[in-house]
Write an enzyme that holds these catalytic residues in place. Structure first.
Site, mmCIF file in Angstrom:
data_model
loop_
_atom_site.group_PDB
_atom_site.id
_atom_site.type_symbol
_atom_site.label_atom_id
_atom_site.label_comp_id
_atom_site.label_asym_id
_atom_site.label_seq_id
_atom_site.Cartn_x
_atom_site.Cartn_y
_atom_site.Cartn_z
ATOM 1 N N CYS A 60 37.517 73.807 11.557
ATOM 2 C CA CYS A 60 38.904 73.346 11.634
ATOM 3 C C CYS A 60 39.462 73.564 13.038
ATOM 4 O O CYS A 60 39.297 74.652 13.613
ATOM 5 C CB CYS A 60 39.754 74.097 10.610
ATOM 6 S SG CYS A 60 41.489 73.569 10.593
ATOM 7 N N CYS A 64 44.645 79.283 13.185
ATOM 8 C CA CYS A 64 45.265 80.270 12.300
ATOM 9 C C CYS A 64 44.526 81.613 12.413
ATOM 10 O O CYS A 64 43.304 81.675 12.218
ATOM 11 C CB CYS A 64 45.236 79.775 10.858
ATOM 12 S SG CYS A 64 45.911 78.105 10.641
ATOM 13 N N CYS A 67 42.189 82.909 9.501
ATOM 14 C CA CYS A 67 41.276 82.002 8.809
ATOM 15 C C CYS A 67 39.879 81.969 9.413
ATOM 16 O O CYS A 67 39.713 81.619 10.596
ATOM 17 C CB CYS A 67 41.862 80.590 8.792
ATOM 18 S SG CYS A 67 40.850 79.445 7.820
ATOM 19 N N CYS A 105 41.573 73.056 -7.841
ATOM 20 C CA CYS A 105 42.128 72.924 -6.501
ATOM 21 C C CYS A 105 41.000 72.718 -5.499
ATOM 22 O O CYS A 105 39.976 73.406 -5.561
ATOM 23 C CB CYS A 105 42.928 74.172 -6.139
ATOM 24 S SG CYS A 105 44.170 74.618 -7.374
ATOM 25 N N CYS A 137 44.821 69.641 -7.573
ATOM 26 C CA CYS A 137 45.573 70.023 -6.380
ATOM 27 C C CYS A 137 44.625 69.936 -5.190
ATOM 28 O O CYS A 137 43.438 70.255 -5.317
ATOM 29 C CB CYS A 137 46.113 71.450 -6.534
ATOM 30 S SG CYS A 137 47.046 72.071 -5.108
ATOM 31 N N CYS A 197 52.794 72.863 -3.828
ATOM 32 C CA CYS A 197 52.213 74.199 -3.981
ATOM 33 C C CYS A 197 52.343 74.836 -2.611
ATOM 34 O O CYS A 197 51.619 74.465 -1.676
ATOM 35 C CB CYS A 197 50.754 74.099 -4.423
ATOM 36 S SG CYS A 197 49.934 75.708 -4.591
ATOM 37 N N ARG A 269 51.761 82.217 -8.193
ATOM 38 C CA ARG A 269 50.311 82.387 -8.276
ATOM 39 C C ARG A 269 49.859 83.640 -7.524
ATOM 40 O O ARG A 269 50.106 83.767 -6.327
ATOM 41 C CB ARG A 269 49.596 81.156 -7.708
ATOM 42 C CG ARG A 269 49.964 79.893 -8.448
ATOM 43 C CD ARG A 269 49.150 78.686 -7.991
ATOM 44 N NE ARG A 269 49.643 77.492 -8.652
ATOM 45 C CZ ARG A 269 49.315 77.135 -9.906
ATOM 46 N NH1 ARG A 269 48.472 77.869 -10.598
ATOM 47 N NH2 ARG A 269 49.840 76.044 -10.437
#
Length: 334
Positions: A60, A64, A67, A105, A137, A197, A269
């Site tokens: 990616c 972040c 991550c 998801c 999702c 979400c 959640r």
């Protein structure tokens, strides 16, 4: 008196100071109020189980700090995988359903959705999961209106796009995408009738006020996000936050309870970081208002509680079965 929405009333005018005051209540008072709000809006005995699958892993371009999938963190040990075949994904969704999951998801490590064969494959996955009778999702990064429209037409239940943290702390965690970028994506999703979400992560070095500020952004949305994942940082070797200590479980309880009070009708959640909680700490989070867990051994690329452990958790919170074998023995007659 501070309005805590204990009767389940919805507000969209919360201030950061109000939310901070709730968060800092004595713990038993906070949990008690949150449980009352939870019971006003939800079946306290229903725990939704969701399964999460990384359909495209690693590489990616975002940076972040938490991550392991970021291409910026070159010391992370992670196998990069291309987008999975839709038939395989739908088969895994079917297996998850058989294991008790109600929601499936799917996450792809993209900065933004690009038209083409990969996006066509994701649309096929969404339609296939919905055909199983499950909620679907996806989290795919930023997307354009026509892409949101295609996902809505495929039956997508919800789009995950977390805020991660407060507007004030955000720049210390991510610099390749702005906070407004996230808000714009959420607005696009909402405009096509797809549920949101949207939640965040605690334990990244933010202050308690930052946590309240993130909740304030969510709680002033109208309507509130239908789903609010509360994550605790799982430090991963090779990422900038690898050296951070795990949070005290009671910090997660407080965050869950505060989220429940300011967004009483949302599904809260209990997400990343749950694997480090013992059974009793997880149950306290459920008492405080969490009513969904991710079900399975992995959350994208970080460990999660195992299905066997979750079965034990579900059994522990269910009504005890009083069968013949547990009935008191009759006294012998004389």
């Amino acid at each position: 008196m501070l309005d805590t929405s204990a009767n389940g009333a919805l507000r969209h005018d919360w201030t950061v100071d109000e939310i901070l005051a709730l968060h800092e209540l004595p713990l038993l008072e906070l949990v008690g109020r949150a449980n009352a709000a939870h019971r006003a809006c939800h079946d306290p005995n229903h725990l939704q189980k969701a399964s999460l699958l990384s359909i495209k892993t690693g590489g990616c371009p975002e940076n972040c700090a938490y991550c392991p999938q970021s291409a910026h963190h070159r010391d992370v040990e992670l196998t990069r995988d291309r987008l999975m075949d839709p038939a395989k994904v739908i088969g895994m969704a079917s297996n998850a359903k058989d294991a008790g999951a109600e929601r499936f998801c799917m996450g792809a490590a993209w900065r933004q959705v690009r038209d083409g064969s990969d996006f066509d494959a994701v649309v096929e996955m969404v339609a296939g999961v919905r055909a199983l009778g499950m909620e679907a999702c996806v989290t795919l990064g930023m997307l354009k209106p026509h892409q949101a429209e295609r996902l809505a037409q495929a039956g997508l239940t919800a789009y995950n796009h977390n805020l991660d943290t407060s507007p004030e702390f955000y720049g210390k965690i991510i610099t390749t995408r702005t906070y407004q970028d996230r808000l714009d994506t959420l607005a696009t999703v909402r405009s096509y009738g797809i549920e949101l979400c949207c939640g965040g992560i605690i334990g990244m070095g933010e202050t308690v006020r930052d946590r309240a500020s993130m909740l304030q952004v969510l709680a002033t949305m109208d309507p509130h996000p239908e789903s609010v994942p509360i994550n605790a940082l799982v430090p991963v070797a090779g990422t900038p936050l690898a050296g951070r200590a795990r949070i005290d479980p009671l910090e997660l309880v407080r965050m869950v309870a505060t989220a429940r009070l300011v967004m009483p009708a949302s599904i809260v959640r209990l997400s990343a970081g749950r694997s480090s909680l013992n059974r009793e700490a997880q149950i306290l989070c459920l008492v405080a208002g969490a009513n969904s867990i991710f079900y399975g051994d992995t959350l994208l690329t970080t460990p999660n509680a195992g299905i066997g452990e979750d079965a034990d958790l579900v059994a522990a919170i269910a009504a005890p079965v009083r069968g013949r074998e547990t009935a008191p023995k009759e006294k012998p007659s004389h």
